[in-house]
Design a protein around this motif. Structure first.
Motif, PDB file in Angstrom:
ATOM      1  N   VAL A 105       0.876   3.359  -1.032  1.00  0.00           N
ATOM      2  CA  VAL A 105       0.557   1.779  -1.014  1.00  0.00           C
ATOM      3  C   VAL A 105      -0.102   0.888  -0.331  1.00  0.00           C
ATOM      4  N   GLN A 106      -1.031   0.503  -0.356  1.00  0.00           N
ATOM      5  CA  GLN A 106      -1.697  -0.508   0.692  1.00  0.00           C
ATOM      6  C   GLN A 106      -0.837  -1.578   1.027  1.00  0.00           C
ATOM      7  N   PHE A 107      -0.956  -1.684   2.547  1.00  0.00           N
ATOM      8  CA  PHE A 107      -0.409  -2.699   3.301  1.00  0.00           C
ATOM      9  C   PHE A 107      -1.121  -3.669   2.457  1.00  0.00           C
ATOM     10  N   GLN A 108      -0.183  -5.016   2.817  1.00  0.00           N
ATOM     11  CA  GLN A 108      -0.142  -6.299   2.255  1.00  0.00           C
ATOM     12  C   GLN A 108       0.051  -7.355   3.132  1.00  0.00           C
ATOM     13  N   LYS A 109      -0.584  -7.780   3.713  1.00  0.00           N
ATOM     14  CA  LYS A 109      -0.183  -9.283   4.663  1.00  0.00           C
ATOM     15  C   LYS A 109       0.427 -10.227   3.900  1.00  0.00           C
ATOM     16  N   GLU A 110       1.918 -10.257   4.466  1.00  0.00           N
ATOM     17  CA  GLU A 110       2.839 -11.326   3.556  1.00  0.00           C
ATOM     18  C   GLU A 110       3.791 -12.402   4.964  1.00  0.00           C
ATOM     19  N   ARG A 111       3.064 -12.339   5.762  1.00  0.00           N
ATOM     20  CA  ARG A 111       3.195 -13.578   7.067  1.00  0.00           C
ATOM     21  C   ARG A 111       5.058 -13.379   7.723  1.00  0.00           C
ATOM     22  N   THR A 112       5.315 -12.000   7.645  1.00  0.00           N
ATOM     23  CA  THR A 112       6.443 -12.287   7.623  1.00  0.00           C
ATOM     24  C   THR A 112       6.936 -11.630   9.180  1.00  0.00           C
ATOM     25  N   GLY A 113       7.725 -11.371   8.997  1.00  0.00           N
ATOM     26  CA  GLY A 113       8.810 -10.625  10.447  1.00  0.00           C
ATOM     27  C   GLY A 113       7.849  -8.688  10.376  1.00  0.00           C
ATOM     28  N   LYS A 114       8.258  -8.530   9.329  1.00  0.00           N
ATOM     29  CA  LYS A 114       7.856  -7.236   9.036  1.00  0.00           C
ATOM     30  C   LYS A 114       6.003  -6.682   9.578  1.00  0.00           C
TER      31      LYS A 114
END
Length: 396
Positions: free
Chosen positions: A98-107
């Motif tokens: 899976v490719q990392f996707q930014k979600e504006r979370t703590g992760k």
């Protein structure tokens, strides 16, 4: 269970990826691979941490490094001597990528460097988002030896530490690459590999397990070293490391993503310049950049270097690093463990080794001004105390 066939001995572990595993292959950002070399490297680290905190090692720094290298060589080999233990990694099936996707979370805060960067129209500067092996991926790790049962036992101990305190790949210190390992039957002389049901059961399991690891490596007369000053490198010992179990609820987080978000958001907010701790550093460094000279004590540097400071409205900015290196890895290792209930718990290990070598200092990247290094890790200890649920693992 140790399987014997003639002179060969082998232990097979069933492993599962718990959090995104960024394990670079030929291209470090694309096509991640489950590789034996990565597992072996992590086993070496945890073995050195355990032996370095034991009474196998003397108190004199020169003897300490020589003895530590010798102990490691007997299990994992060196450039002059092959390892008596083979590490074999076998995926159960082709891993899901899976490719990392930014979600504006703590992760995202924990995995910030995994996101795409640079202008897409400039291939020389553009870096695509990193790909990772998806949680739930299963694989086997086999440890095999000929005529070296003692070395095999020590390698199993290192795997226990990796599977309970550590992680694999990029951002392993920030919650990525956590794995879980089980074995069909308990192995005599080493801690059990099991999945606990509750946080308090996990605390007791880790307390007993870490001490069993020490006994397995040092023998019945083995004990922890005592340190009057910070150790030279990361070591497991009551003086050299703290282990904490954390969560927002005593039952644990519902998913691995919730665990990463919960830990990441708490760390982000704690370090933010809008909060007390981050604000003090934010203002002190701005004043330093405006006046020059000797720098202030920058508490947040204890979380690792480099540490950038950027200011709006055209005010000066710079990056904090040490006089010997641009990078100092974080002393706080974050992993996520899954309970038998399916809930998730954070395992935080704080290594209280010397932050940078004696007489070295912090400095600005673009200026010659110096500042003192952190005196201790109290700022990280205070961060750990912000979790609603926290259990300290006492392994004296």
């Amino acid at each position: 269970m140790i399987v014997q066939g003639g002179s060969a001995m082998e232990v097979k572990f069933e492993c599962e990826v718990l959090t995104p595993l960024f394990l670079g292959g030929a291209d470090p950002r694309l096509n991640p691979e489950l590789r034996a070399s990565s597992v072996r490297g992590a086993l070496r680290y945890w073995f050195r941490a355990l032996v370095g905190g034991s009474n196998l090692i003397s108190y004199r720094s020169v003897d300490e490094i020589e003895r530590l290298n010798r102990e490691e060589e007997q299990v994992f080999g060196s450039t002059e001597r092959g390892s008596p233990v083979s590490v074999i990694v076998i995926p159960e099936a082709k891993p899901a990528i899976v490719q990392f996707q930014k979600e504006r979370t703590g992760k995202d805060y924990l995995f910030w460097s995994m996101a795409a960067s640079g202008p897409r129209e400039n291939p020389a500067r553009y870096q695509p988002a990193r790909e990772y092996i998806q949680p739930g991926t299963r694989f086997q790790v086999k440890l095999r030896t000929h005529f070296h049962g003692g070395a095999l036992k020590k390698a199993v101990v290192a795997l226990w530490l990796l599977a309970n305190l550590g992680a694999l790949g990029a951002r392993a210190n920030r919650g990525a690459g956590s794995i879980q390992a089980t074995v069909e039957q308990d192995i005599p002389g080493v801690p059990a590999f099991k999945v606990c049901r509750t946080i308090d059961e996990l605390e007791a399991f880790l307390t007993e397990g870490v001490c069993q690891c020490l006994a397995a490596v040092t023998g019945v007369d083995g004990c922890w070293r005592r340190f009057e000053n910070p150790p030279l490198h990361d070591v497991l010992s009551p003086d050299g490391a703290e282990i904490w179990l954390v969560a927002d609820d005593k039952a644990g987080w519902q998913t691995y993503a919730a665990a990463l978000n919960g830990i990441g958001e708490r760390l982000r907010d704690y370090r933010s310049h809008r909060r007390r701790v981050g604000r003090a550093d934010h203002d002190a460094v701005l004043e330093w950049l405006q006046r020059g000279g000797e720098g202030p004590l920058i508490r947040r540097a204890a979380f690792g270097l480099p540490l950038p400071f950027r200011y709006s409205q055209g005010r000066p900015g710079d990056v904090i690093q040490s006089t010997i290196s641009a990078r100092r890895g974080s002393p706080l290792k974050i992993r996520v463990t899954r309970l038998a209930t399916g809930r998730y718990v954070g395992v935080l290990t704080l290594f209280k080794s010397r932050f940078i070598p004696e007489k070295e200092r912090l400095k600005l990247q673009t200026r010659k001004w110096m500042a003192p290094p952190p005196k201790d890790y109290k700022i990280i200890e205070e961060f750990i105390q912000t979790f609603p649920v926290k259990w300290g693992v006492l392994y004296a």
